[in-house]
Scaffold this motif. Sequence first.
Motif, PDB file in Angstrom:
ATOM      1  N   GLY A 240     129.962  31.642 -29.129  1.00  0.00           N
ATOM      2  CA  GLY A 240     129.237  32.825 -29.577  1.00  0.00           C
ATOM      3  C   GLY A 240     127.761  32.598 -29.829  1.00  0.00           C
ATOM      4  N   ASP A 241     127.340  31.321 -29.980  1.00  0.00           N
ATOM      5  CA  ASP A 241     125.923  31.033 -30.230  1.00  0.00           C
ATOM      6  C   ASP A 241     125.080  31.393 -29.005  1.00  0.00           C
ATOM      7  N   ALA A 242     123.942  32.020 -29.265  1.00  0.00           N
ATOM      8  CA  ALA A 242     122.984  32.330 -28.200  1.00  0.00           C
ATOM      9  C   ALA A 242     122.060  31.129 -28.013  1.00  0.00           C
ATOM     10  N   VAL A 243     121.980  30.613 -26.796  1.00  0.00           N
ATOM     11  CA  VAL A 243     121.245  29.371 -26.557  1.00  0.00           C
ATOM     12  C   VAL A 243     120.386  29.469 -25.293  1.00  0.00           C
ATOM     13  N   CYS A 244     119.323  28.653 -25.279  1.00  0.00           N
ATOM     14  CA  CYS A 244     118.593  28.371 -24.048  1.00  0.00           C
ATOM     15  C   CYS A 244     118.771  26.881 -23.753  1.00  0.00           C
ATOM     16  N   LEU A 245     118.488  26.492 -22.531  1.00  0.00           N
ATOM     17  CA  LEU A 245     118.874  25.157 -22.078  1.00  0.00           C
ATOM     18  C   LEU A 245     117.669  24.259 -21.856  1.00  0.00           C
ATOM     19  N   TYR A 246     117.700  23.081 -22.481  1.00  0.00           N
ATOM     20  CA  TYR A 246     116.754  22.026 -22.118  1.00  0.00           C
ATOM     21  C   TYR A 246     117.162  21.537 -20.738  1.00  0.00           C
ATOM     22  N   PRO A 247     116.236  21.505 -19.769  1.00  0.00           N
ATOM     23  CA  PRO A 247     116.652  21.363 -18.374  1.00  0.00           C
ATOM     24  C   PRO A 247     116.831  19.949 -17.839  1.00  0.00           C
ATOM     25  N   ALA A 248     116.618  18.925 -18.644  1.00  0.00           N
ATOM     26  CA  ALA A 248     116.653  17.551 -18.116  1.00  0.00           C
ATOM     27  C   ALA A 248     117.713  16.715 -18.819  1.00  0.00           C
ATOM     28  N   SER A 249     118.165  15.680 -18.123  1.00  0.00           N
ATOM     29  CA  SER A 249     119.089  14.716 -18.727  1.00  0.00           C
ATOM     30  C   SER A 249     118.696  13.327 -18.267  1.00  0.00           C
ATOM     31  N   SER A 250     119.079  12.334 -19.036  1.00  0.00           N
ATOM     32  CA  SER A 250     118.770  10.940 -18.703  1.00  0.00           C
ATOM     33  C   SER A 250     119.973  10.084 -19.078  1.00  0.00           C
ATOM     34  N   CYS A 251     119.869   8.784 -18.803  1.00  0.00           N
ATOM     35  CA  CYS A 251     121.056   7.928 -18.941  1.00  0.00           C
ATOM     36  C   CYS A 251     121.445   7.684 -20.397  1.00  0.00           C
ATOM     37  N   GLY A 252     120.463   7.686 -21.311  1.00  0.00           N
ATOM     38  CA  GLY A 252     120.736   7.444 -22.724  1.00  0.00           C
ATOM     39  C   GLY A 252     120.934   5.995 -23.086  1.00  0.00           C
ATOM     40  N   ARG A 253     120.796   5.061 -22.111  1.00  0.00           N
ATOM     41  CA  ARG A 253     121.102   3.662 -22.371  1.00  0.00           C
ATOM     42  C   ARG A 253     119.950   2.704 -22.054  1.00  0.00           C
ATOM     43  N   CYS A 254     119.037   3.114 -21.198  1.00  0.00           N
ATOM     44  CA  CYS A 254     117.982   2.194 -20.761  1.00  0.00           C
ATOM     45  C   CYS A 254     116.955   1.977 -21.874  1.00  0.00           C
ATOM     46  N   GLU A 255     116.020   1.065 -21.636  1.00  0.00           N
ATOM     47  CA  GLU A 255     115.018   0.735 -22.642  1.00  0.00           C
ATOM     48  C   GLU A 255     114.172   1.944 -23.021  1.00  0.00           C
ATOM     49  N   PHE A 256     113.926   2.836 -22.056  1.00  0.00           N
ATOM     50  CA  PHE A 256     113.099   4.001 -22.340  1.00  0.00           C
ATOM     51  C   PHE A 256     113.872   5.028 -23.162  1.00  0.00           C
ATOM     52  N   CYS A 257     115.121   5.278 -22.808  1.00  0.00           N
ATOM     53  CA  CYS A 257     115.935   6.217 -23.580  1.00  0.00           C
ATOM     54  C   CYS A 257     116.143   5.719 -25.002  1.00  0.00           C
ATOM     55  N   MET A 258     116.370   4.411 -25.157  1.00  0.00           N
ATOM     56  CA  MET A 258     116.583   3.851 -26.491  1.00  0.00           C
ATOM     57  C   MET A 258     115.332   3.957 -27.355  1.00  0.00           C
ATOM     58  N   ALA A 259     114.173   4.023 -26.710  1.00  0.00           N
ATOM     59  CA  ALA A 259     112.905   4.148 -27.449  1.00  0.00           C
ATOM     60  C   ALA A 259     112.449   5.601 -27.536  1.00  0.00           C
ATOM     61  N   GLN A 260     113.345   6.543 -27.230  1.00  0.00           N
ATOM     62  CA  GLN A 260     113.043   7.979 -27.241  1.00  0.00           C
ATOM     63  C   GLN A 260     111.887   8.320 -26.298  1.00  0.00           C
ATOM     64  N   ARG A 261     111.857   7.618 -25.166  1.00  0.00           N
ATOM     65  CA  ARG A 261     110.891   7.902 -24.100  1.00  0.00           C
ATOM     66  C   ARG A 261     111.680   8.234 -22.837  1.00  0.00           C
ATOM     67  N   GLU A 262     112.631   9.157 -23.000  1.00  0.00           N
ATOM     68  CA  GLU A 262     113.560   9.442 -21.913  1.00  0.00           C
ATOM     69  C   GLU A 262     112.881  10.019 -20.674  1.00  0.00           C
ATOM     70  N   HIS A 263     111.653  10.513 -20.818  1.00  0.00           N
ATOM     71  CA  HIS A 263     110.954  11.029 -19.648  1.00  0.00           C
ATOM     72  C   HIS A 263     110.649   9.921 -18.636  1.00  0.00           C
ATOM     73  N   LEU A 264     110.743   8.650 -19.049  1.00  0.00           N
ATOM     74  CA  LEU A 264     110.495   7.526 -18.150  1.00  0.00           C
ATOM     75  C   LEU A 264     111.778   6.949 -17.557  1.00  0.00           C
ATOM     76  N   CYS A 265     112.920   7.497 -17.912  1.00  0.00           N
ATOM     77  CA  CYS A 265     114.211   6.996 -17.432  1.00  0.00           C
ATOM     78  C   CYS A 265     114.311   7.137 -15.915  1.00  0.00           C
ATOM     79  N   SER A 266     114.731   6.078 -15.243  1.00  0.00           N
ATOM     80  CA  SER A 266     114.840   6.106 -13.780  1.00  0.00           C
ATOM     81  C   SER A 266     115.988   6.998 -13.303  1.00  0.00           C
ATOM     82  N   GLN A 267     116.912   7.337 -14.201  1.00  0.00           N
ATOM     83  CA  GLN A 267     118.032   8.195 -13.841  1.00  0.00           C
ATOM     84  C   GLN A 267     117.846   9.634 -14.311  1.00  0.00           C
ATOM     85  N   ARG A 268     116.647   9.979 -14.707  1.00  0.00           N
ATOM     86  CA  ARG A 268     116.370  11.318 -15.205  1.00  0.00           C
ATOM     87  C   ARG A 268     116.551  12.348 -14.091  1.00  0.00           C
TER      88      ARG A 268
END
Length: 345
Positions: A83-111
């Motif tokens: 029932g919640d009204a939502v909009c979507l963040y359009p990107a995803s990343s691996c969540g495991r690499c050095e960049f994702c772990m440092a909250q720099r997911e925009h640099l993830c090679s699997q983005r």
Amino acid sequence: MKAVRLHAYGGIDQLRYEETDEPHLKSAHDAVVRLKAASVNRHDLSLRRGLSPAPISFPHIPGSDGAGTIVARGTDVSNVKPGDAVCLYPASSCGRCEFCMAQREHLCSQRLLLGERENGTYAEYVRVPAGNCYPIPQGLSFEEAAAFPLVYATAWRMLITDAALQPGEWVLILGVGGGIGSATLHLSVSIGTHIIVTSSNEEKLAMARKFGAEHGINYQTADFATEVRNLTHKRGVDVVVDCIGGDGWLKSFAALAKGGRLVTCGATAAANPQADLRRLFWNHLKILGSMVGTREEFRQVLNFMAVTSNKPIVDRVLSLKDAAKAHQRMEAGHQFGKIVLSMEG
């Protein structure tokens, strides 16, 4: 459910409005959203033509932006409920690499963007990671909520994070009218900057002035770098937003003031422009490349929309079954703002 699917790479004739199966939860962290609206991005055109680096299997549902209501959630999901009204963040990343772990997911090679390998938002339902679902800012319709995520998150990263645009500075936006161009115009006006825009279309220049640009330059009838120098008393602008590339790249550098910043997230004209490197170090210029912003930057965009009561610039709303017409309009360059697809029509 009804969806628009690609059956092969090619022209708009490959976009087929047809019946297909509804998506189901695949993991405990997923959510299923009943979409009310989606929007069209230039990336969708590249995907359709086979120019996206992410391979897809056919038939495939494109679309990275969407808004709707939650209809199902996985057992480990706590941030949203049915029932919640939502909009979507359009990107995803691996969540495991050095960049994702440092909250720099925009640099993830699997983005990846939604709609690249996984089915996207040109449909009545979509399955997404529940962490990509965010409350719609108060005052926005579903159509408006579907219009801003990808382009505004990208524009925010370019202007606010990377270029650190400040009130009172001069900014030049090349090719105003598209999604990124209208989003950067909107944000630049809200910050309180002096804005110059370019286009080959006089109607778009007039629209940009209506939305807050101070000056408009028709690049087909004038040299925009020379005009910028004249308008700024030979100083130049602090920031250039150039997502076009091509032959205008050198002119973008010529339009910058000393210490200026050029930000880009695309190269619609050509990806291998020439540049005089001496101008870069003589004038202490910066080139900043960006793609879609991080989740934190998306949250900042949501806060901006909520606090300022700003709304994205919407060109027009079409029915989902008219996705081919939407692509045709974007390819022709006729839009000013975002083209939105409604599932209600």
